[in-house]
Design an enzyme around this catalytic site. Sequence first.
Site, PDB file in Angstrom:
ATOM      1  N   SER A  38       0.941  -1.291   0.112  1.00 22.87           N
ATOM      2  CA  SER A  38      -0.061   0.181   0.013  1.00 22.87           C
ATOM      3  C   SER A  38       0.948   1.213   0.137  1.00 22.87           C
ATOM      4  O   SER A  38       1.736   1.477   0.921  1.00 22.87           O
ATOM      5  CB  SER A  38      -0.808   0.032   1.136  1.00 22.87           C
ATOM      6  OG  SER A  38      -1.698  -0.905   1.473  1.00 22.87           O
ATOM      7  N   HIS A  69      -3.365   1.599  -5.268  1.00 21.00           N
ATOM      8  CA  HIS A  69      -2.993   0.211  -5.964  1.00 21.00           C
ATOM      9  C   HIS A  69      -3.223   0.237  -7.353  1.00 21.00           C
ATOM     10  O   HIS A  69      -4.426   0.507  -7.890  1.00 21.00           O
ATOM     11  CB  HIS A  69      -3.526  -0.977  -5.445  1.00 21.00           C
ATOM     12  CG  HIS A  69      -3.307  -1.273  -3.995  1.00 21.00           C
ATOM     13  ND1 HIS A  69      -2.170  -2.532  -3.820  1.00 21.00           N
ATOM     14  CD2 HIS A  69      -3.708  -1.088  -2.943  1.00 21.00           C
ATOM     15  CE1 HIS A  69      -2.257  -2.301  -2.481  1.00 21.00           C
ATOM     16  NE2 HIS A  69      -2.846  -1.633  -1.817  1.00 21.00           N
ATOM     17  N   HIS A  91      -5.661  -8.641  -2.202  1.00 16.32           N
ATOM     18  CA  HIS A  91      -5.705  -8.688  -0.647  1.00 16.32           C
ATOM     19  C   HIS A  91      -6.784  -9.929  -0.815  1.00 16.32           C
ATOM     20  O   HIS A  91      -7.922  -9.679  -1.339  1.00 16.32           O
ATOM     21  CB  HIS A  91      -5.999  -7.757  -0.120  1.00 16.32           C
ATOM     22  CG  HIS A  91      -4.915  -6.756  -0.243  1.00 16.32           C
ATOM     23  ND1 HIS A  91      -4.838  -5.797  -1.128  1.00 16.32           N
ATOM     24  CD2 HIS A  91      -3.867  -6.425   0.865  1.00 16.32           C
ATOM     25  CE1 HIS A  91      -3.725  -4.959  -0.946  1.00 16.32           C
ATOM     26  NE2 HIS A  91      -3.259  -5.258   0.285  1.00 16.32           N
ATOM     27  N   TYR A  93      -8.870  -9.900   1.833  1.00 21.56           N
ATOM     28  CA  TYR A  93     -10.233  -9.369   2.239  1.00 21.56           C
ATOM     29  C   TYR A  93     -10.859  -8.515   0.890  1.00 21.56           C
ATOM     30  O   TYR A  93     -12.123  -8.116   1.061  1.00 21.56           O
ATOM     31  CB  TYR A  93      -9.725  -8.116   3.258  1.00 21.56           C
ATOM     32  CG  TYR A  93      -8.993  -6.903   2.814  1.00 21.56           C
ATOM     33  CD1 TYR A  93      -9.505  -5.868   1.876  1.00 21.56           C
ATOM     34  CD2 TYR A  93      -7.551  -6.932   3.068  1.00 21.56           C
ATOM     35  CE1 TYR A  93      -8.610  -4.575   1.305  1.00 21.56           C
ATOM     36  CE2 TYR A  93      -6.866  -5.655   2.609  1.00 21.56           C
ATOM     37  CZ  TYR A  93      -7.393  -4.768   1.870  1.00 21.56           C
ATOM     38  OH  TYR A  93      -6.439  -3.870   1.157  1.00 21.56           O
ATOM     39  N   GLU A  94     -10.287  -8.478  -0.260  1.00 16.84           N
ATOM     40  CA  GLU A  94     -10.821  -7.986  -1.476  1.00 16.84           C
ATOM     41  C   GLU A  94     -12.252  -8.884  -1.926  1.00 16.84           C
ATOM     42  O   GLU A  94     -13.046  -8.491  -2.846  1.00 16.84           O
ATOM     43  CB  GLU A  94     -10.104  -7.391  -2.629  1.00 16.84           C
ATOM     44  CG  GLU A  94      -9.098  -6.397  -2.215  1.00 16.84           C
ATOM     45  CD  GLU A  94      -8.077  -6.202  -3.384  1.00 16.84           C
ATOM     46  OE1 GLU A  94      -8.467  -5.536  -4.172  1.00 16.84           O
ATOM     47  OE2 GLU A  94      -6.935  -6.521  -3.170  1.00 16.84           O
ATOM     48  N   ALA A 121       2.634  -2.255   4.142  1.00 17.84           N
ATOM     49  CA  ALA A 121       2.321  -1.147   5.292  1.00 17.84           C
ATOM     50  C   ALA A 121       1.798  -1.980   6.432  1.00 17.84           C
ATOM     51  O   ALA A 121       0.899  -2.741   6.211  1.00 17.84           O
ATOM     52  CB  ALA A 121       1.348  -0.170   4.752  1.00 17.84           C
ATOM     53  N   MET A 224      -2.575  -6.827   6.610  1.00 17.58           N
ATOM     54  CA  MET A 224      -3.546  -7.667   6.115  1.00 17.58           C
ATOM     55  C   MET A 224      -3.065  -8.515   4.538  1.00 17.58           C
ATOM     56  O   MET A 224      -3.987  -8.773   3.649  1.00 17.58           O
ATOM     57  CB  MET A 224      -4.822  -6.872   5.734  1.00 17.58           C
ATOM     58  CG  MET A 224      -5.334  -6.204   6.943  1.00 17.58           C
ATOM     59  SD  MET A 224      -6.597  -4.981   6.271  1.00 17.58           S
ATOM     60  CE  MET A 224      -6.486  -4.238   7.719  1.00 17.58           C
ATOM     61  N   SER A 225      -1.648  -8.698   4.607  1.00 16.08           N
ATOM     62  CA  SER A 225      -1.374  -9.065   3.419  1.00 16.08           C
ATOM     63  C   SER A 225       0.048 -10.116   3.542  1.00 16.08           C
ATOM     64  O   SER A 225       0.361 -10.692   4.605  1.00 16.08           O
ATOM     65  CB  SER A 225      -0.750  -8.208   2.402  1.00 16.08           C
ATOM     66  OG  SER A 225       0.320  -7.457   2.885  1.00 16.08           O
ATOM     67  N   ASN A 248       1.300   3.037  11.196  1.00 16.54           N
ATOM     68  CA  ASN A 248       0.316   3.497  12.574  1.00 16.54           C
ATOM     69  C   ASN A 248       0.962   2.476  13.745  1.00 16.54           C
ATOM     70  O   ASN A 248       1.559   1.503  13.505  1.00 16.54           O
ATOM     71  CB  ASN A 248      -1.110   3.374  11.885  1.00 16.54           C
ATOM     72  CG  ASN A 248      -1.586   1.768  11.812  1.00 16.54           C
ATOM     73  OD1 ASN A 248      -1.173   1.344  10.625  1.00 16.54           O
ATOM     74  ND2 ASN A 248      -2.371   1.259  12.686  1.00 16.54           N
ATOM     75  N   HIS A 262      -7.028   4.405   7.116  1.00 18.59           N
ATOM     76  CA  HIS A 262      -6.315   4.081   6.149  1.00 18.59           C
ATOM     77  C   HIS A 262      -5.600   5.616   5.669  1.00 18.59           C
ATOM     78  O   HIS A 262      -4.665   5.334   4.974  1.00 18.59           O
ATOM     79  CB  HIS A 262      -7.191   3.643   4.870  1.00 18.59           C
ATOM     80  CG  HIS A 262      -6.831   3.039   3.715  1.00 18.59           C
ATOM     81  ND1 HIS A 262      -5.536   1.919   3.592  1.00 18.59           N
ATOM     82  CD2 HIS A 262      -6.623   3.219   2.496  1.00 18.59           C
ATOM     83  CE1 HIS A 262      -5.283   1.487   2.472  1.00 18.59           C
ATOM     84  NE2 HIS A 262      -5.907   2.645   1.688  1.00 18.59           N
TER      85      HIS A 262
END
Length: 287
Positions: A38, A69, A91, A93-94, A121, A224-225, A248, A262
């Site tokens: 990201s 992206h 991802h 989650y997509e 990230a 998440m990746s 973060n 985000h």
Amino acid sequence: MEVPSCQSRSSYDDCKKTADWLLVRTKQRPRVAIICGSGLGALADLIDDKMVFPYQDIPGFPTSTVAGHAGQLVFGKLQDRECVCMEGRFHYYEGYSIHTVTYPVRVFFLLGVETLIVTNAAGGVNGSYNVGDIMVIKDHINLPGFCGQSPLVGHNDDRFGVRFPCMSDAYDRNLRTLAIQTAHEQNCGGFLQEGVYCMVVGPTFETIAESNILQRFGADAVGMSTVPEVVAARQCGLRVLGLSLITNKAVTDYDSNEKANHEEVLATTGLRARDLQRLVRHLVTKI
Ligand SMILES: *[C@@H]1O[C@H](CO)[C@@H](O)[C@H](O)[C@H]1NC(C)=O
């Protein structure tokens, strides 16, 4: 646009078709592949003698849906080293199947790639990490894997590798040492960490209770990746280097007013992306 599918689309023959399609369209034979996380797609801007393939033009390739992206495969030279760069990753989650998420890695393997550099990230879970730190991934925790979401679930095609691959050596020790050396040469030593990345599915950021669990699990960063790609890469014998940009801090205290979002992630990557790019650019020449 491709509708994310739950079906496995990463059979050997599918991946081979995609790889062969690419091999007749470019003369480049990269040994290094880079997956941009990201906000880190600008790495592809540093590539010379570019040959760009938007994902939607590549037979069998999924397409990217997240803001930030770009969704293209870039072949070219980074400091005179041939490499192929994924600008935009997939991802889970997509809504893609876990097999689709790892499709590009298997294509890289069939292109002749030997080393995979993954960037992402991530949220800092280790209390001593600061926003903007770069973490060399030493190891990972495959939380989705604990729950049955592994890219290696299902029929195993031995042409990709063994049924039960070893993961205790997932992140190549020599590459880690090289990354740390290079970071010091590039004056990134002051914000360099080495730690454990834990993957969660997302797309929610963690609750406070969840962040506390991750800390106790021994995770230093959460994202998440990355993990599915690394699992697939290790199965087919690619050497892996992983780099996380801490964008973060996970909230672990009920009195805190901090909230992960985000936009903050993208703003931080904007600030430190340059350092990370410089690091990768110099590293690539030493591989
Ligand atoms: C957090 O990171 C620091 C600095 O890298 C490290 O020394 C420490 O062991 C880590 N803490 C935990 C709980 O893993």
